[in-house]
Design a protein around this motif. Structure first.
Motif, short mmCIF file in Angstrom:
data_model
loop_
_atom_site.label_atom_id
_atom_site.label_comp_id
_atom_site.label_asym_id
_atom_site.label_seq_id
_atom_site.Cartn_x
_atom_site.Cartn_y
_atom_site.Cartn_z
N THR A 154 0.98 -1.10 0.10
CA THR A 154 0.22 0.08 0.19
C THR A 154 0.83 1.32 -0.10
OG1 THR A 154 -0.34 -0.12 2.32
CG2 THR A 154 -2.03 -1.10 1.06
N GLY A 155 2.14 1.16 0.43
CA GLY A 155 3.01 2.40 0.82
C GLY A 155 3.40 2.57 -0.92
N ARG A 156 3.72 1.55 -1.60
CA ARG A 156 3.98 1.67 -2.87
C ARG A 156 3.02 2.25 -3.86
NH1 ARG A 156 6.62 -4.14 -2.30
NH2 ARG A 156 8.93 -3.79 -1.81
N LYS A 157 1.89 1.91 -3.58
CA LYS A 157 0.74 2.35 -4.26
C LYS A 157 0.59 3.83 -4.14
CE LYS A 157 -2.03 -1.83 -4.28
NZ LYS A 157 -3.19 -2.52 -3.86
N LEU A 158 0.70 4.21 -2.92
CA LEU A 158 0.64 5.61 -2.54
C LEU A 158 1.79 6.65 -2.68
CD1 LEU A 158 -1.99 5.02 0.66
CD2 LEU A 158 -2.34 5.90 -1.80
N GLY A 159 2.74 5.95 -2.99
CA GLY A 159 4.19 6.51 -3.28
C GLY A 159 4.77 6.94 -1.59
N MET A 160 4.66 6.07 -0.71
CA MET A 160 5.31 6.36 0.37
C MET A 160 5.77 5.26 1.10
SD MET A 160 1.83 8.16 2.26
CE MET A 160 0.95 9.77 1.73
N PRO A 161 6.67 5.44 1.87
CA PRO A 161 7.37 4.35 2.75
C PRO A 161 6.20 3.50 3.54
CG PRO A 161 8.17 6.11 3.66
CD PRO A 161 7.24 6.78 2.54
N SER A 162 6.69 2.25 3.78
CA SER A 162 5.78 1.47 4.59
C SER A 162 6.02 2.03 6.21
CB SER A 162 6.34 0.09 4.87
OG SER A 162 5.69 -0.79 5.92
N THR A 163 4.94 2.03 7.17
CA THR A 163 5.17 2.33 8.49
C THR A 163 5.70 1.15 9.13
OG1 THR A 163 2.72 2.28 8.60
CG2 THR A 163 3.67 4.22 8.16
N GLY A 164 5.79 0.17 8.73
CA GLY A 164 6.18 -0.97 9.59
C GLY A 164 4.82 -1.65 10.18
N ASN A 165 3.78 -1.58 9.39
CA ASN A 165 2.53 -1.84 9.91
C ASN A 165 1.89 -3.06 9.26
OD1 ASN A 165 2.48 1.05 10.69
ND2 ASN A 165 1.04 -0.16 12.28
N ALA A 166 2.87 -4.09 8.59
CA ALA A 166 2.28 -5.25 7.96
C ALA A 166 1.84 -6.46 8.92
CB ALA A 166 3.19 -5.99 6.99
N ALA A 167 0.64 -7.11 8.50
CA ALA A 167 -0.05 -7.96 9.58
C ALA A 167 -0.25 -9.17 8.60
CB ALA A 167 -1.04 -7.54 10.43
N ARG A 168 -0.06 -10.24 9.03
CA ARG A 168 -0.65 -11.46 8.09
C ARG A 168 -0.96 -12.43 8.99
NH1 ARG A 168 4.02 -14.17 4.39
NH2 ARG A 168 2.53 -15.55 4.02
N GLY A 169 -1.59 -13.93 8.35
CA GLY A 169 -1.84 -15.00 8.90
C GLY A 169 -1.00 -15.90 8.09
N THR A 170 -1.30 -17.19 7.91
CA THR A 170 -0.61 -18.06 7.18
C THR A 170 -1.28 -18.35 5.80
OG1 THR A 170 -1.94 -20.10 7.86
CG2 THR A 170 0.08 -19.48 8.99
N SER A 171 -2.63 -17.75 5.63
CA SER A 171 -3.41 -18.16 4.35
C SER A 171 -3.48 -16.87 3.73
CB SER A 171 -4.72 -18.65 4.75
OG SER A 171 -5.51 -17.87 5.77
N SER A 172 -3.13 -15.62 3.71
CA SER A 172 -3.12 -14.54 2.79
C SER A 172 -1.77 -13.79 3.11
CB SER A 172 -4.47 -13.73 3.58
OG SER A 172 -4.14 -13.20 4.71
N PRO A 173 -1.72 -12.98 2.02
CA PRO A 173 -0.68 -11.85 2.15
C PRO A 173 -0.80 -10.96 3.31
CG PRO A 173 -1.95 -11.51 0.13
CD PRO A 173 -2.40 -12.74 0.80
N PRO A 174 0.29 -10.14 3.29
CA PRO A 174 0.21 -9.07 4.40
C PRO A 174 -0.70 -7.91 4.05
CG PRO A 174 2.64 -9.57 3.86
CD PRO A 174 1.73 -10.21 2.76
N GLY A 175 -1.35 -7.46 5.05
CA GLY A 175 -1.92 -6.14 5.01
C GLY A 175 -1.70 -5.25 5.90
N PRO A 176 -1.92 -3.87 5.91
CA PRO A 176 -1.67 -2.92 7.05
C PRO A 176 -2.58 -3.08 8.26
CG PRO A 176 -2.74 -1.72 5.43
CD PRO A 176 -2.48 -3.13 4.59
N SER A 177 -2.28 -2.78 9.45
CA SER A 177 -2.83 -3.08 10.70
C SER A 177 -2.18 -2.01 11.69
CB SER A 177 -3.13 -4.34 10.94
OG SER A 177 -3.82 -4.47 12.18
N ALA A 178 -2.82 -1.36 12.42
CA ALA A 178 -2.54 -0.67 13.53
C ALA A 178 -2.12 -1.58 14.85
CB ALA A 178 -3.26 0.52 13.80
N TRP A 179 -0.96 -1.19 15.59
CA TRP A 179 -0.69 -1.89 16.97
C TRP A 179 -1.17 -1.16 17.78
CZ3 TRP A 179 0.12 -5.58 13.74
CH2 TRP A 179 1.15 -5.51 12.78
#
Length: 448
Positions: free
Chosen positions: A323-348
């Protein structure tokens, strides 16, 4: 356990490269959970589960695919890799897909400082049962409680390992201990129910069974005789039990995935004021003993403290790499994932600036209005922020609780609601969302 999970991830990456992947990442989770439910002074249900789950994401050029399994035999790993590569070759190109660059990865994070694992032994089922029975007994001791629908005690442990062909390989262990009770007061059509519970990483931090049961019982009794409030426009106080839901709507609208889709009522609000100027919303994934703390995200990037909202101004989106690449921004280190899907952004871990007044002070200042302690259903327009939810709680007159209420609806617009927030000082600091009771002006109530 970490060595076996690391070996599983390494074997998955090797199989992926052998099958023709240009790059890959793998995740392995090994979990143990024990769950005890009691009712009427006797054991109602006991469950124990153990298992290992694995996930593999492969890249063929700019195409990606994800597969998962709970079978860890060598032939299964090879089949997973072959299937994933075949799927990726048929997938559409994704110009934003890809692993982190090696210089972006977390290096030697201080996992021990986060205190994610209770080193004490797993509690035996009898000890869990005794806790649940004690919570049930405490609820039944409250005058007016007629029964306890359920009392639950549980324990869980999860070992996590993440590895990728960019060189990242690390993992950690997380434990959880929980205790809860649901009490019922009254009889027939006049019955009311409420609950209380606690969930902590460390057994020693868990609130006592007696306190949890007593609070559940008192809440149920307090709700007896509920009726609909008047219809009109009134101020509302969101009790600390449910106030984090309002902040959750803000976080959802500031999630990079929503922004990239153009489906967010905050899509044009970057750099604008979204909260009162004296309020900030801080994310800190490094709080010790907090359930959402983590040393790195699901793409191996270091997690970091950041201001989502600073002095009322929205400072940025919650982003993973894609999503950072789509928006032209760096990742904020907020990728979350389980085993059955690729990462997606999530707040901690999230905390909102607290005020200097108690909840009772907010009620006094509110005068006449609604104190919400429970919510059901949700109708939120993601594009406009129009908000409508079912609610129950207490009607307040002259700054004092007058009677319990239910079967009402509160409505407004989230942009307006958030700009009028007045926080109390009663947030629980150990939660992953530290949000106090909140006064919101000018809500529309549909009741009697």
């Amino acid at each position: 356990m970490s060595d076996s999970l690391r070996s599983l991830c390494d074997d998955l990456l090797t199989a992926a490269k052998r099958a023709g992947a240009d790059a890959a990442d793998a995740i392995a989770l090994a979990g143990t959970s024990v769950s005890i439910d009691v009712r009427a002074g006797a054991l109602e249900q006991a469950e124990r589960s153990e298992g290992t789950d694995i996930g593999l994401r492969v890249f063929v050029g700019q195409r990606q695919a994800n597969v998962s399994a709970s079978d860890t035999r060598a032939e299964t790993l090879a089949e997973m890799a072959e299937r994933a590569v075949a799927m990726a070759r048929e997938a559409p190109d994704d110009p934003y897909a890809g692993l982190a660059d090696p210089d972006q990865l977390a290096r030697d994070p201080d996992i021990a400082a986060l205190e994610l694992m209770d080193p004490t032994p797993e509690p035996d089922p009898q000890a869990l049962q005794q806790d649940a029975l004690a919570a049930e007994a405490a609820a039944l001791d409250v005058d007016g409680v007629t029964q306890v629908q359920a009392a639950h005690a549980g324990y869980g442990r999860t070992d996590i390992w993440l590895a990728a062909t960019n060189g990242f390989s690390n993992g950690y262990t997380r434990t959880q201990r929980s205790l809860s009770a649901v009490a019922i007061a009254g009889t027939g059509t006049g019955m009311e129910r409420d609950h209380d519970g606690d969930s902590r990483i460390f057994q020693a931090d868990l609130r006592s069974a007696g306190n949890i049961g007593r609070v559940a019982g008192e809440r149920a009794v307090a709700a007896l005789g509920a009726r609909k409030p008047p219809t009109g426009r009134y101020p509302v106080v969101y009790d600390e039990r449910i106030s984090s839901s309002l902040i959750g709507h803000l976080l959802g609208a500031a999630n990079g995935a929503s922004i990239a889709r153009g489906a967010s009522w905050l899509r044009d609000a970057l750099g604008q004021q979204v909260l009162p100027a004296h309020l900030s919303l801080i994310e800190d994934p490094h709080r010790p003993r907090a359930t959402a703390s983590r040393p790195f995200d699901a793409e191996g990037l270091p997690t970091q403290r950041r201001a989502v909202v600073e002095n009322g101004v929205l400072t940025g989106w919650t982003l993973d790499l894609a999503t950072g690449r789509k928006l032209g921004m760096p990742s904020t280190g907020n990728a979350a994932r389980g085993t059955s899907s690729p990462p997606g952004p999530s707040a901690w871990n999230i905390s909102l600036t607290q005020g200097d007044r108690t909840r009772d002070d907010l009620l006094r200042d509110m005068g006449t209005g609604l104190l919400i302690t429970s919510m059901i259903g949700s109708t939120i327009n993601p594009n406009t922020g129009d908000y409508s939810r079912g609610a129950s709680g207490f009607w307040v007159e002259n700054g004092q609780i007058a009677y319990p209420v239910n079967e009402c609806t509160v409505a407004g617009n989230l942009r307006d609601m958030l700009m009028s927030l007045v926080p109390a000082n009663d947030a629980r600091p150990w939660l992953s969302r530290v949000v106090p009771s909140l006064l919101v002006e000018g809500m529309t109530l549909a009741g009697a």
